[in-house]
Each structure stands twice: as structure tokens, then as C-alpha cells.
Motif scaffolding. Structure first.
Motif, PDB file in Angstrom:
ATOM      1  N   VAL A   7      13.934  21.101  19.193  1.00 13.52           N
ATOM      2  CA  VAL A   7      14.478  20.124  18.268  1.00 13.52           C
ATOM      3  C   VAL A   7      13.403  19.647  17.294  1.00 13.52           C
ATOM      4  O   VAL A   7      13.602  19.636  16.087  1.00 13.52           O
ATOM      5  CB  VAL A   7      15.068  18.907  19.029  1.00 13.52           C
ATOM      6  N   GLU A   8      12.247  19.237  17.823  1.00 20.10           N
ATOM      7  CA  GLU A   8      11.158  18.732  16.986  1.00 20.10           C
ATOM      8  C   GLU A   8       9.833  19.313  17.452  1.00 20.10           C
ATOM      9  O   GLU A   8       9.620  19.514  18.639  1.00 20.10           O
ATOM     10  CB  GLU A   8      11.068  17.206  17.077  1.00 20.10           C
ATOM     11  N   ASP A   9       8.958  19.544  16.489  1.00 18.38           N
ATOM     12  CA  ASP A   9       7.618  20.044  16.781  1.00 18.38           C
ATOM     13  C   ASP A   9       6.634  19.112  16.093  1.00 18.38           C
ATOM     14  O   ASP A   9       6.542  19.093  14.870  1.00 18.38           O
ATOM     15  CB  ASP A   9       7.475  21.478  16.265  1.00 18.38           C
ATOM     16  N   TRP A  10       5.905  18.320  16.876  1.00 14.68           N
ATOM     17  CA  TRP A  10       4.981  17.323  16.332  1.00 14.68           C
ATOM     18  C   TRP A  10       3.551  17.829  16.274  1.00 14.68           C
ATOM     19  O   TRP A  10       2.639  17.074  15.942  1.00 14.68           O
ATOM     20  CB  TRP A  10       5.029  16.049  17.167  1.00 14.68           C
ATOM     21  N   ARG A  11       3.331  19.092  16.587  1.00 14.62           N
ATOM     22  CA  ARG A  11       1.973  19.632  16.560  1.00 14.62           C
ATOM     23  C   ARG A  11       1.485  19.721  15.120  1.00 14.62           C
ATOM     24  O   ARG A  11       2.268  19.989  14.206  1.00 14.62           O
ATOM     25  CB  ARG A  11       1.933  21.023  17.189  1.00 14.62           C
ATOM     26  N   PRO A  12       0.180  19.515  14.904  1.00 17.65           N
ATOM     27  CA  PRO A  12      -0.336  19.664  13.540  1.00 17.65           C
ATOM     28  C   PRO A  12      -0.267  21.122  13.105  1.00 17.65           C
ATOM     29  O   PRO A  12      -0.379  22.036  13.924  1.00 17.65           O
ATOM     30  CB  PRO A  12      -1.785  19.182  13.634  1.00 17.65           C
ATOM     31  N   ALA A  13      -0.073  21.316  11.828  1.00 19.31           N
ATOM     32  CA  ALA A  13      -0.014  22.677  11.295  1.00 19.31           C
ATOM     33  C   ALA A  13      -1.377  23.345  11.465  1.00 19.31           C
ATOM     34  O   ALA A  13      -2.412  22.696  11.296  1.00 19.31           O
ATOM     35  CB  ALA A  13       0.371  22.652   9.822  1.00 19.31           C
ATOM     36  N   PRO A  14      -1.386  24.611  11.809  1.00 18.19           N
ATOM     37  CA  PRO A  14      -2.676  25.286  11.984  1.00 18.19           C
ATOM     38  C   PRO A  14      -3.408  25.395  10.650  1.00 18.19           C
ATOM     39  O   PRO A  14      -2.802  25.624   9.612  1.00 18.19           O
ATOM     40  CB  PRO A  14      -2.298  26.668  12.510  1.00 18.19           C
ATOM     41  N   THR A  15      -4.705  25.208  10.705  1.00 19.47           N
ATOM     42  CA  THR A  15      -5.511  25.319   9.497  1.00 19.47           C
ATOM     43  C   THR A  15      -6.149  26.698   9.470  1.00 19.47           C
ATOM     44  O   THR A  15      -7.019  27.006  10.270  1.00 19.47           O
ATOM     45  CB  THR A  15      -6.602  24.243   9.452  1.00 19.47           C
ATOM     46  N   VAL A  16      -5.684  27.510   8.574  1.00 19.56           N
ATOM     47  CA  VAL A  16      -6.193  28.860   8.432  1.00 19.56           C
ATOM     48  C   VAL A  16      -6.747  28.978   7.021  1.00 19.56           C
ATOM     49  O   VAL A  16      -6.049  28.719   6.047  1.00 19.56           O
ATOM     50  CB  VAL A  16      -5.086  29.909   8.657  1.00 19.56           C
TER      51      VAL A  16
END
Length: 138
Positions: free
Chosen positions: A91-100
Motif C-alpha cells: 500500500v505504502e512505501d516510506w523508504r527513501p529513494a535510492p541515491t544513484v
């Protein structure tokens, strides 16, 4: 355009789509010493054994009867029960976006060099320099 609700394949026509059915994967965690738990993989559909709910090392809690939160990072909704396993949907993903960091193109590198030369490339010292001569002191 028709989209399969199970496998999300676009452009299907009724009767011609041989859907393989939903694919269930596992939520994977990493334990960081002194920092806690991070969720490495949060697939859209998960099949989870019911016994995980009573496991004290599962790092999950249930804020509502149909919601499961893993490590305070991802939220799943319970969509069904089959053969002793809960069927979950993300439903929800609160993880920070990966920094690539992608490699710089030649144009981007040239622009950075030009900006640096405009700001710092005047051939002078970065800060004012005061020359001290010990011979001139009384």
C-alpha cells in the motif's frame, strides 16, 4: 486499453490472455548493528506465513485489522488467506529513494569545469595572502 488486474499486463483482449496468476515474493530485511532494520525489498505482492505475526523478531506491527507495517518502512494490506499464509499487497512505501549517481556526460563535465574556472580559476590565491618578513620587526 484493457489491463489485467492480476499481472498488470496492458493491451489484453478478453479470452486471449493466459495470465500466469499473481507472483508472490518475500519481504527482505537487513539488520544494521546499532542502527536498526531496513527493508531491502518490498515486492508488490507478498505471501507471508501466519506464524510470522507472533514472531518477536519479525519487526512488524498491525495498526489496523487489515494493515501490516514492516520495520516502520512499508505498509501492506491483507487481501486474503490461503493454506496458512496471508496474502498481502503493498500500500505504502516510506523508504527513501535510492541515491544513484550516474556518470557525467561530456557536456555536464565541461559545464562544471567552466563554472569552476569562472569562480576560482583567476590564477590568484583563494584567500588574501599577507607576506610576513621577520627581518622588518624592531
Amino acid at each position: 486499453m484493457a489491463v489485467c488486474t492480476t499481472c498488470r499486463q496492458p493491451g489484453i483482449t478478453p479470452g486471449e490472455h493466459a495470465c500466469p496468476g499473481p507472483r508472490y515474493e518475500a519481504v527482505t530485511f537487513t539488520r544494521h548493528k546499532g542502527q536498526g532494520i531496513t527493508v531491502d525489498a518490498a515486492p508488490p505482492r507478498v505471501r507471508m506465513d501466519v506464524r510470522v505475526l507472533v514472531d518477536r523478531y519479525a519487526y512488524l506491527h498491525m495498526p489496523a485489522a487489515d494493515r501490516i507495517v514492516f520495520a516502520d518502512q512499508v505498509v501492506y494490506r491483507i487481501t486474503g488467506y490461503e493454506d496458512g499464509a496471508l496474502l498481502l499487497e503493498l500500500v505504502e512505501d516510506w523508504r527513501p529513494a535510492p541515491t544513484v549517481q550516474r556518470p557525467l556526460t561530456d557536456e555536464e563535465a565541461a559545464a562544471i569545469k567552466t563554472r569552476w574556472k569562472e569562480q576560482h580559476g583567476n590564477g590568484q590565491a583563494a584567500h588574501p595572502v599577507t607576506v610576513l618578513n621577520r627581518e622588518e620587526q624592531p
